[in-house]
Design a protein around this motif. Structure first.
Motif, PDB file in Angstrom:
ATOM      1  N   ARG A 258      -0.740  88.802 106.272  1.00  0.00           N
ATOM      2  CA  ARG A 258       0.338  88.452 106.880  1.00  0.00           C
ATOM      3  C   ARG A 258       0.821  89.799 107.506  1.00  0.00           C
ATOM      4  NH1 ARG A 258       1.419  83.620 108.851  1.00  0.00           N
ATOM      5  NH2 ARG A 258       1.257  81.972 107.536  1.00  0.00           N
ATOM      6  N   ASP A 259       1.514  89.757 108.392  1.00  0.00           N
ATOM      7  CA  ASP A 259       2.335  90.772 109.058  1.00  0.00           C
ATOM      8  C   ASP A 259       4.032  90.779 108.844  1.00  0.00           C
ATOM      9  OD1 ASP A 259       3.683  92.598 110.726  1.00  0.00           O
ATOM     10  OD2 ASP A 259       2.064  92.299 112.671  1.00  0.00           O
ATOM     11  N   PRO A 260       4.435  91.531 108.153  1.00  0.00           N
ATOM     12  CA  PRO A 260       5.983  91.444 107.951  1.00  0.00           C
ATOM     13  C   PRO A 260       6.704  91.564 109.073  1.00  0.00           C
ATOM     14  CG  PRO A 260       5.030  93.675 107.058  1.00  0.00           C
ATOM     15  CD  PRO A 260       3.949  92.941 107.656  1.00  0.00           C
ATOM     16  N   VAL A 261       6.210  92.327 110.260  1.00  0.00           N
ATOM     17  CA  VAL A 261       6.925  92.430 111.567  1.00  0.00           C
ATOM     18  C   VAL A 261       7.169  90.966 112.318  1.00  0.00           C
ATOM     19  CG1 VAL A 261       7.164  93.565 113.515  1.00  0.00           C
ATOM     20  CG2 VAL A 261       6.327  94.672 111.310  1.00  0.00           C
ATOM     21  N   ASP A 262       6.103  90.447 112.325  1.00  0.00           N
ATOM     22  CA  ASP A 262       6.255  89.394 113.086  1.00  0.00           C
ATOM     23  C   ASP A 262       5.840  87.841 112.426  1.00  0.00           C
ATOM     24  OD1 ASP A 262       3.387  89.237 112.989  1.00  0.00           O
ATOM     25  OD2 ASP A 262       3.102  89.534 115.223  1.00  0.00           O
ATOM     26  N   GLY A 263       5.430  88.103 111.343  1.00  0.00           N
ATOM     27  CA  GLY A 263       5.210  86.922 110.471  1.00  0.00           C
ATOM     28  C   GLY A 263       4.001  86.225 110.703  1.00  0.00           C
TER      29      GLY A 263
END
Length: 175
Positions: free
Chosen positions: A110-115
């Protein structure tokens, strides 16, 4: 079988030009398979027929496993390219490598920037018999040369071209 040899050291010669100079293009086609979903049940085939693999969602992502997946394919390409570049740089510097190993792990998460999702890579290099300081310098030099390391660090310099083609477009036989 042909006598296999590494490429000549001249592949490390620098290119001086204003634009990207393509030298080889690998082309594959992915179809959806039974689940009509490339990642879950797809088949990947290269245009030259040398690659044909079943794609399966790994068990860790809720799938059945039993086939390869995009992360393994990227890890394979990264490790192979890095190993090749490392070997050439060592040869250019008259540093003998015996049983050099490159292990690559690519993680889907999972990318914490864009979810949404992103990839991370962990590359581990073993250079038996090479002094640690020399090994570290070889790896730093390889990071500057290996296209996969550059892509991981800088992204793709050339914009990825996405084209929607009509259904009748030629190319790889979907099988």
């Amino acid at each position: 079988m042909d006598n296999l040899t590494p490429p000549p050291l001249t592949v490390l010669d620098k290119y001086h030009g204003p634009d990207f100079q393509g030298l080889y293009t690998g082309t594959v086609r992915v179809t959806g398979g039974d689940a009509k979903h490339g990642r879950a049940s797809g088949v990947v085939r290269s245009d030259d027929g040398n690659l044909e693999l079943d794609l399966r969602l790994p068990e860790a992502l809720g799938g059945p496993g039993g086939g390869t997946n995009p992360e393994q394919l990227i890890a394979a390409g990264y490790a192979a390219c890095f190993h090749g570049a490392l070997t050439l740089i060592a040869a250019r510097n008259n540093i003998p490598l015996v049983n050099a190993v490159v292990d690559a792990s690519v993680t889907f998460g999972r990318d914490p920037v864009d979810g949404m999702y992103m990839l991370s890579a962990d590359i581990r290099i073993q250079l038996p018999g090479v002094d640690r300081a020399i090994a570290e310098q070889l790896v730093r030099s390889t990071e500057r040369v290996c296209p996969y390391a550059k892509m991981a660090r800088q992204g793709m310099v050339n914009v990825v071209a996405l084209h929607v083609e009509p259904h009748s477009a030629g190319g790889i036989d979907p099988g």
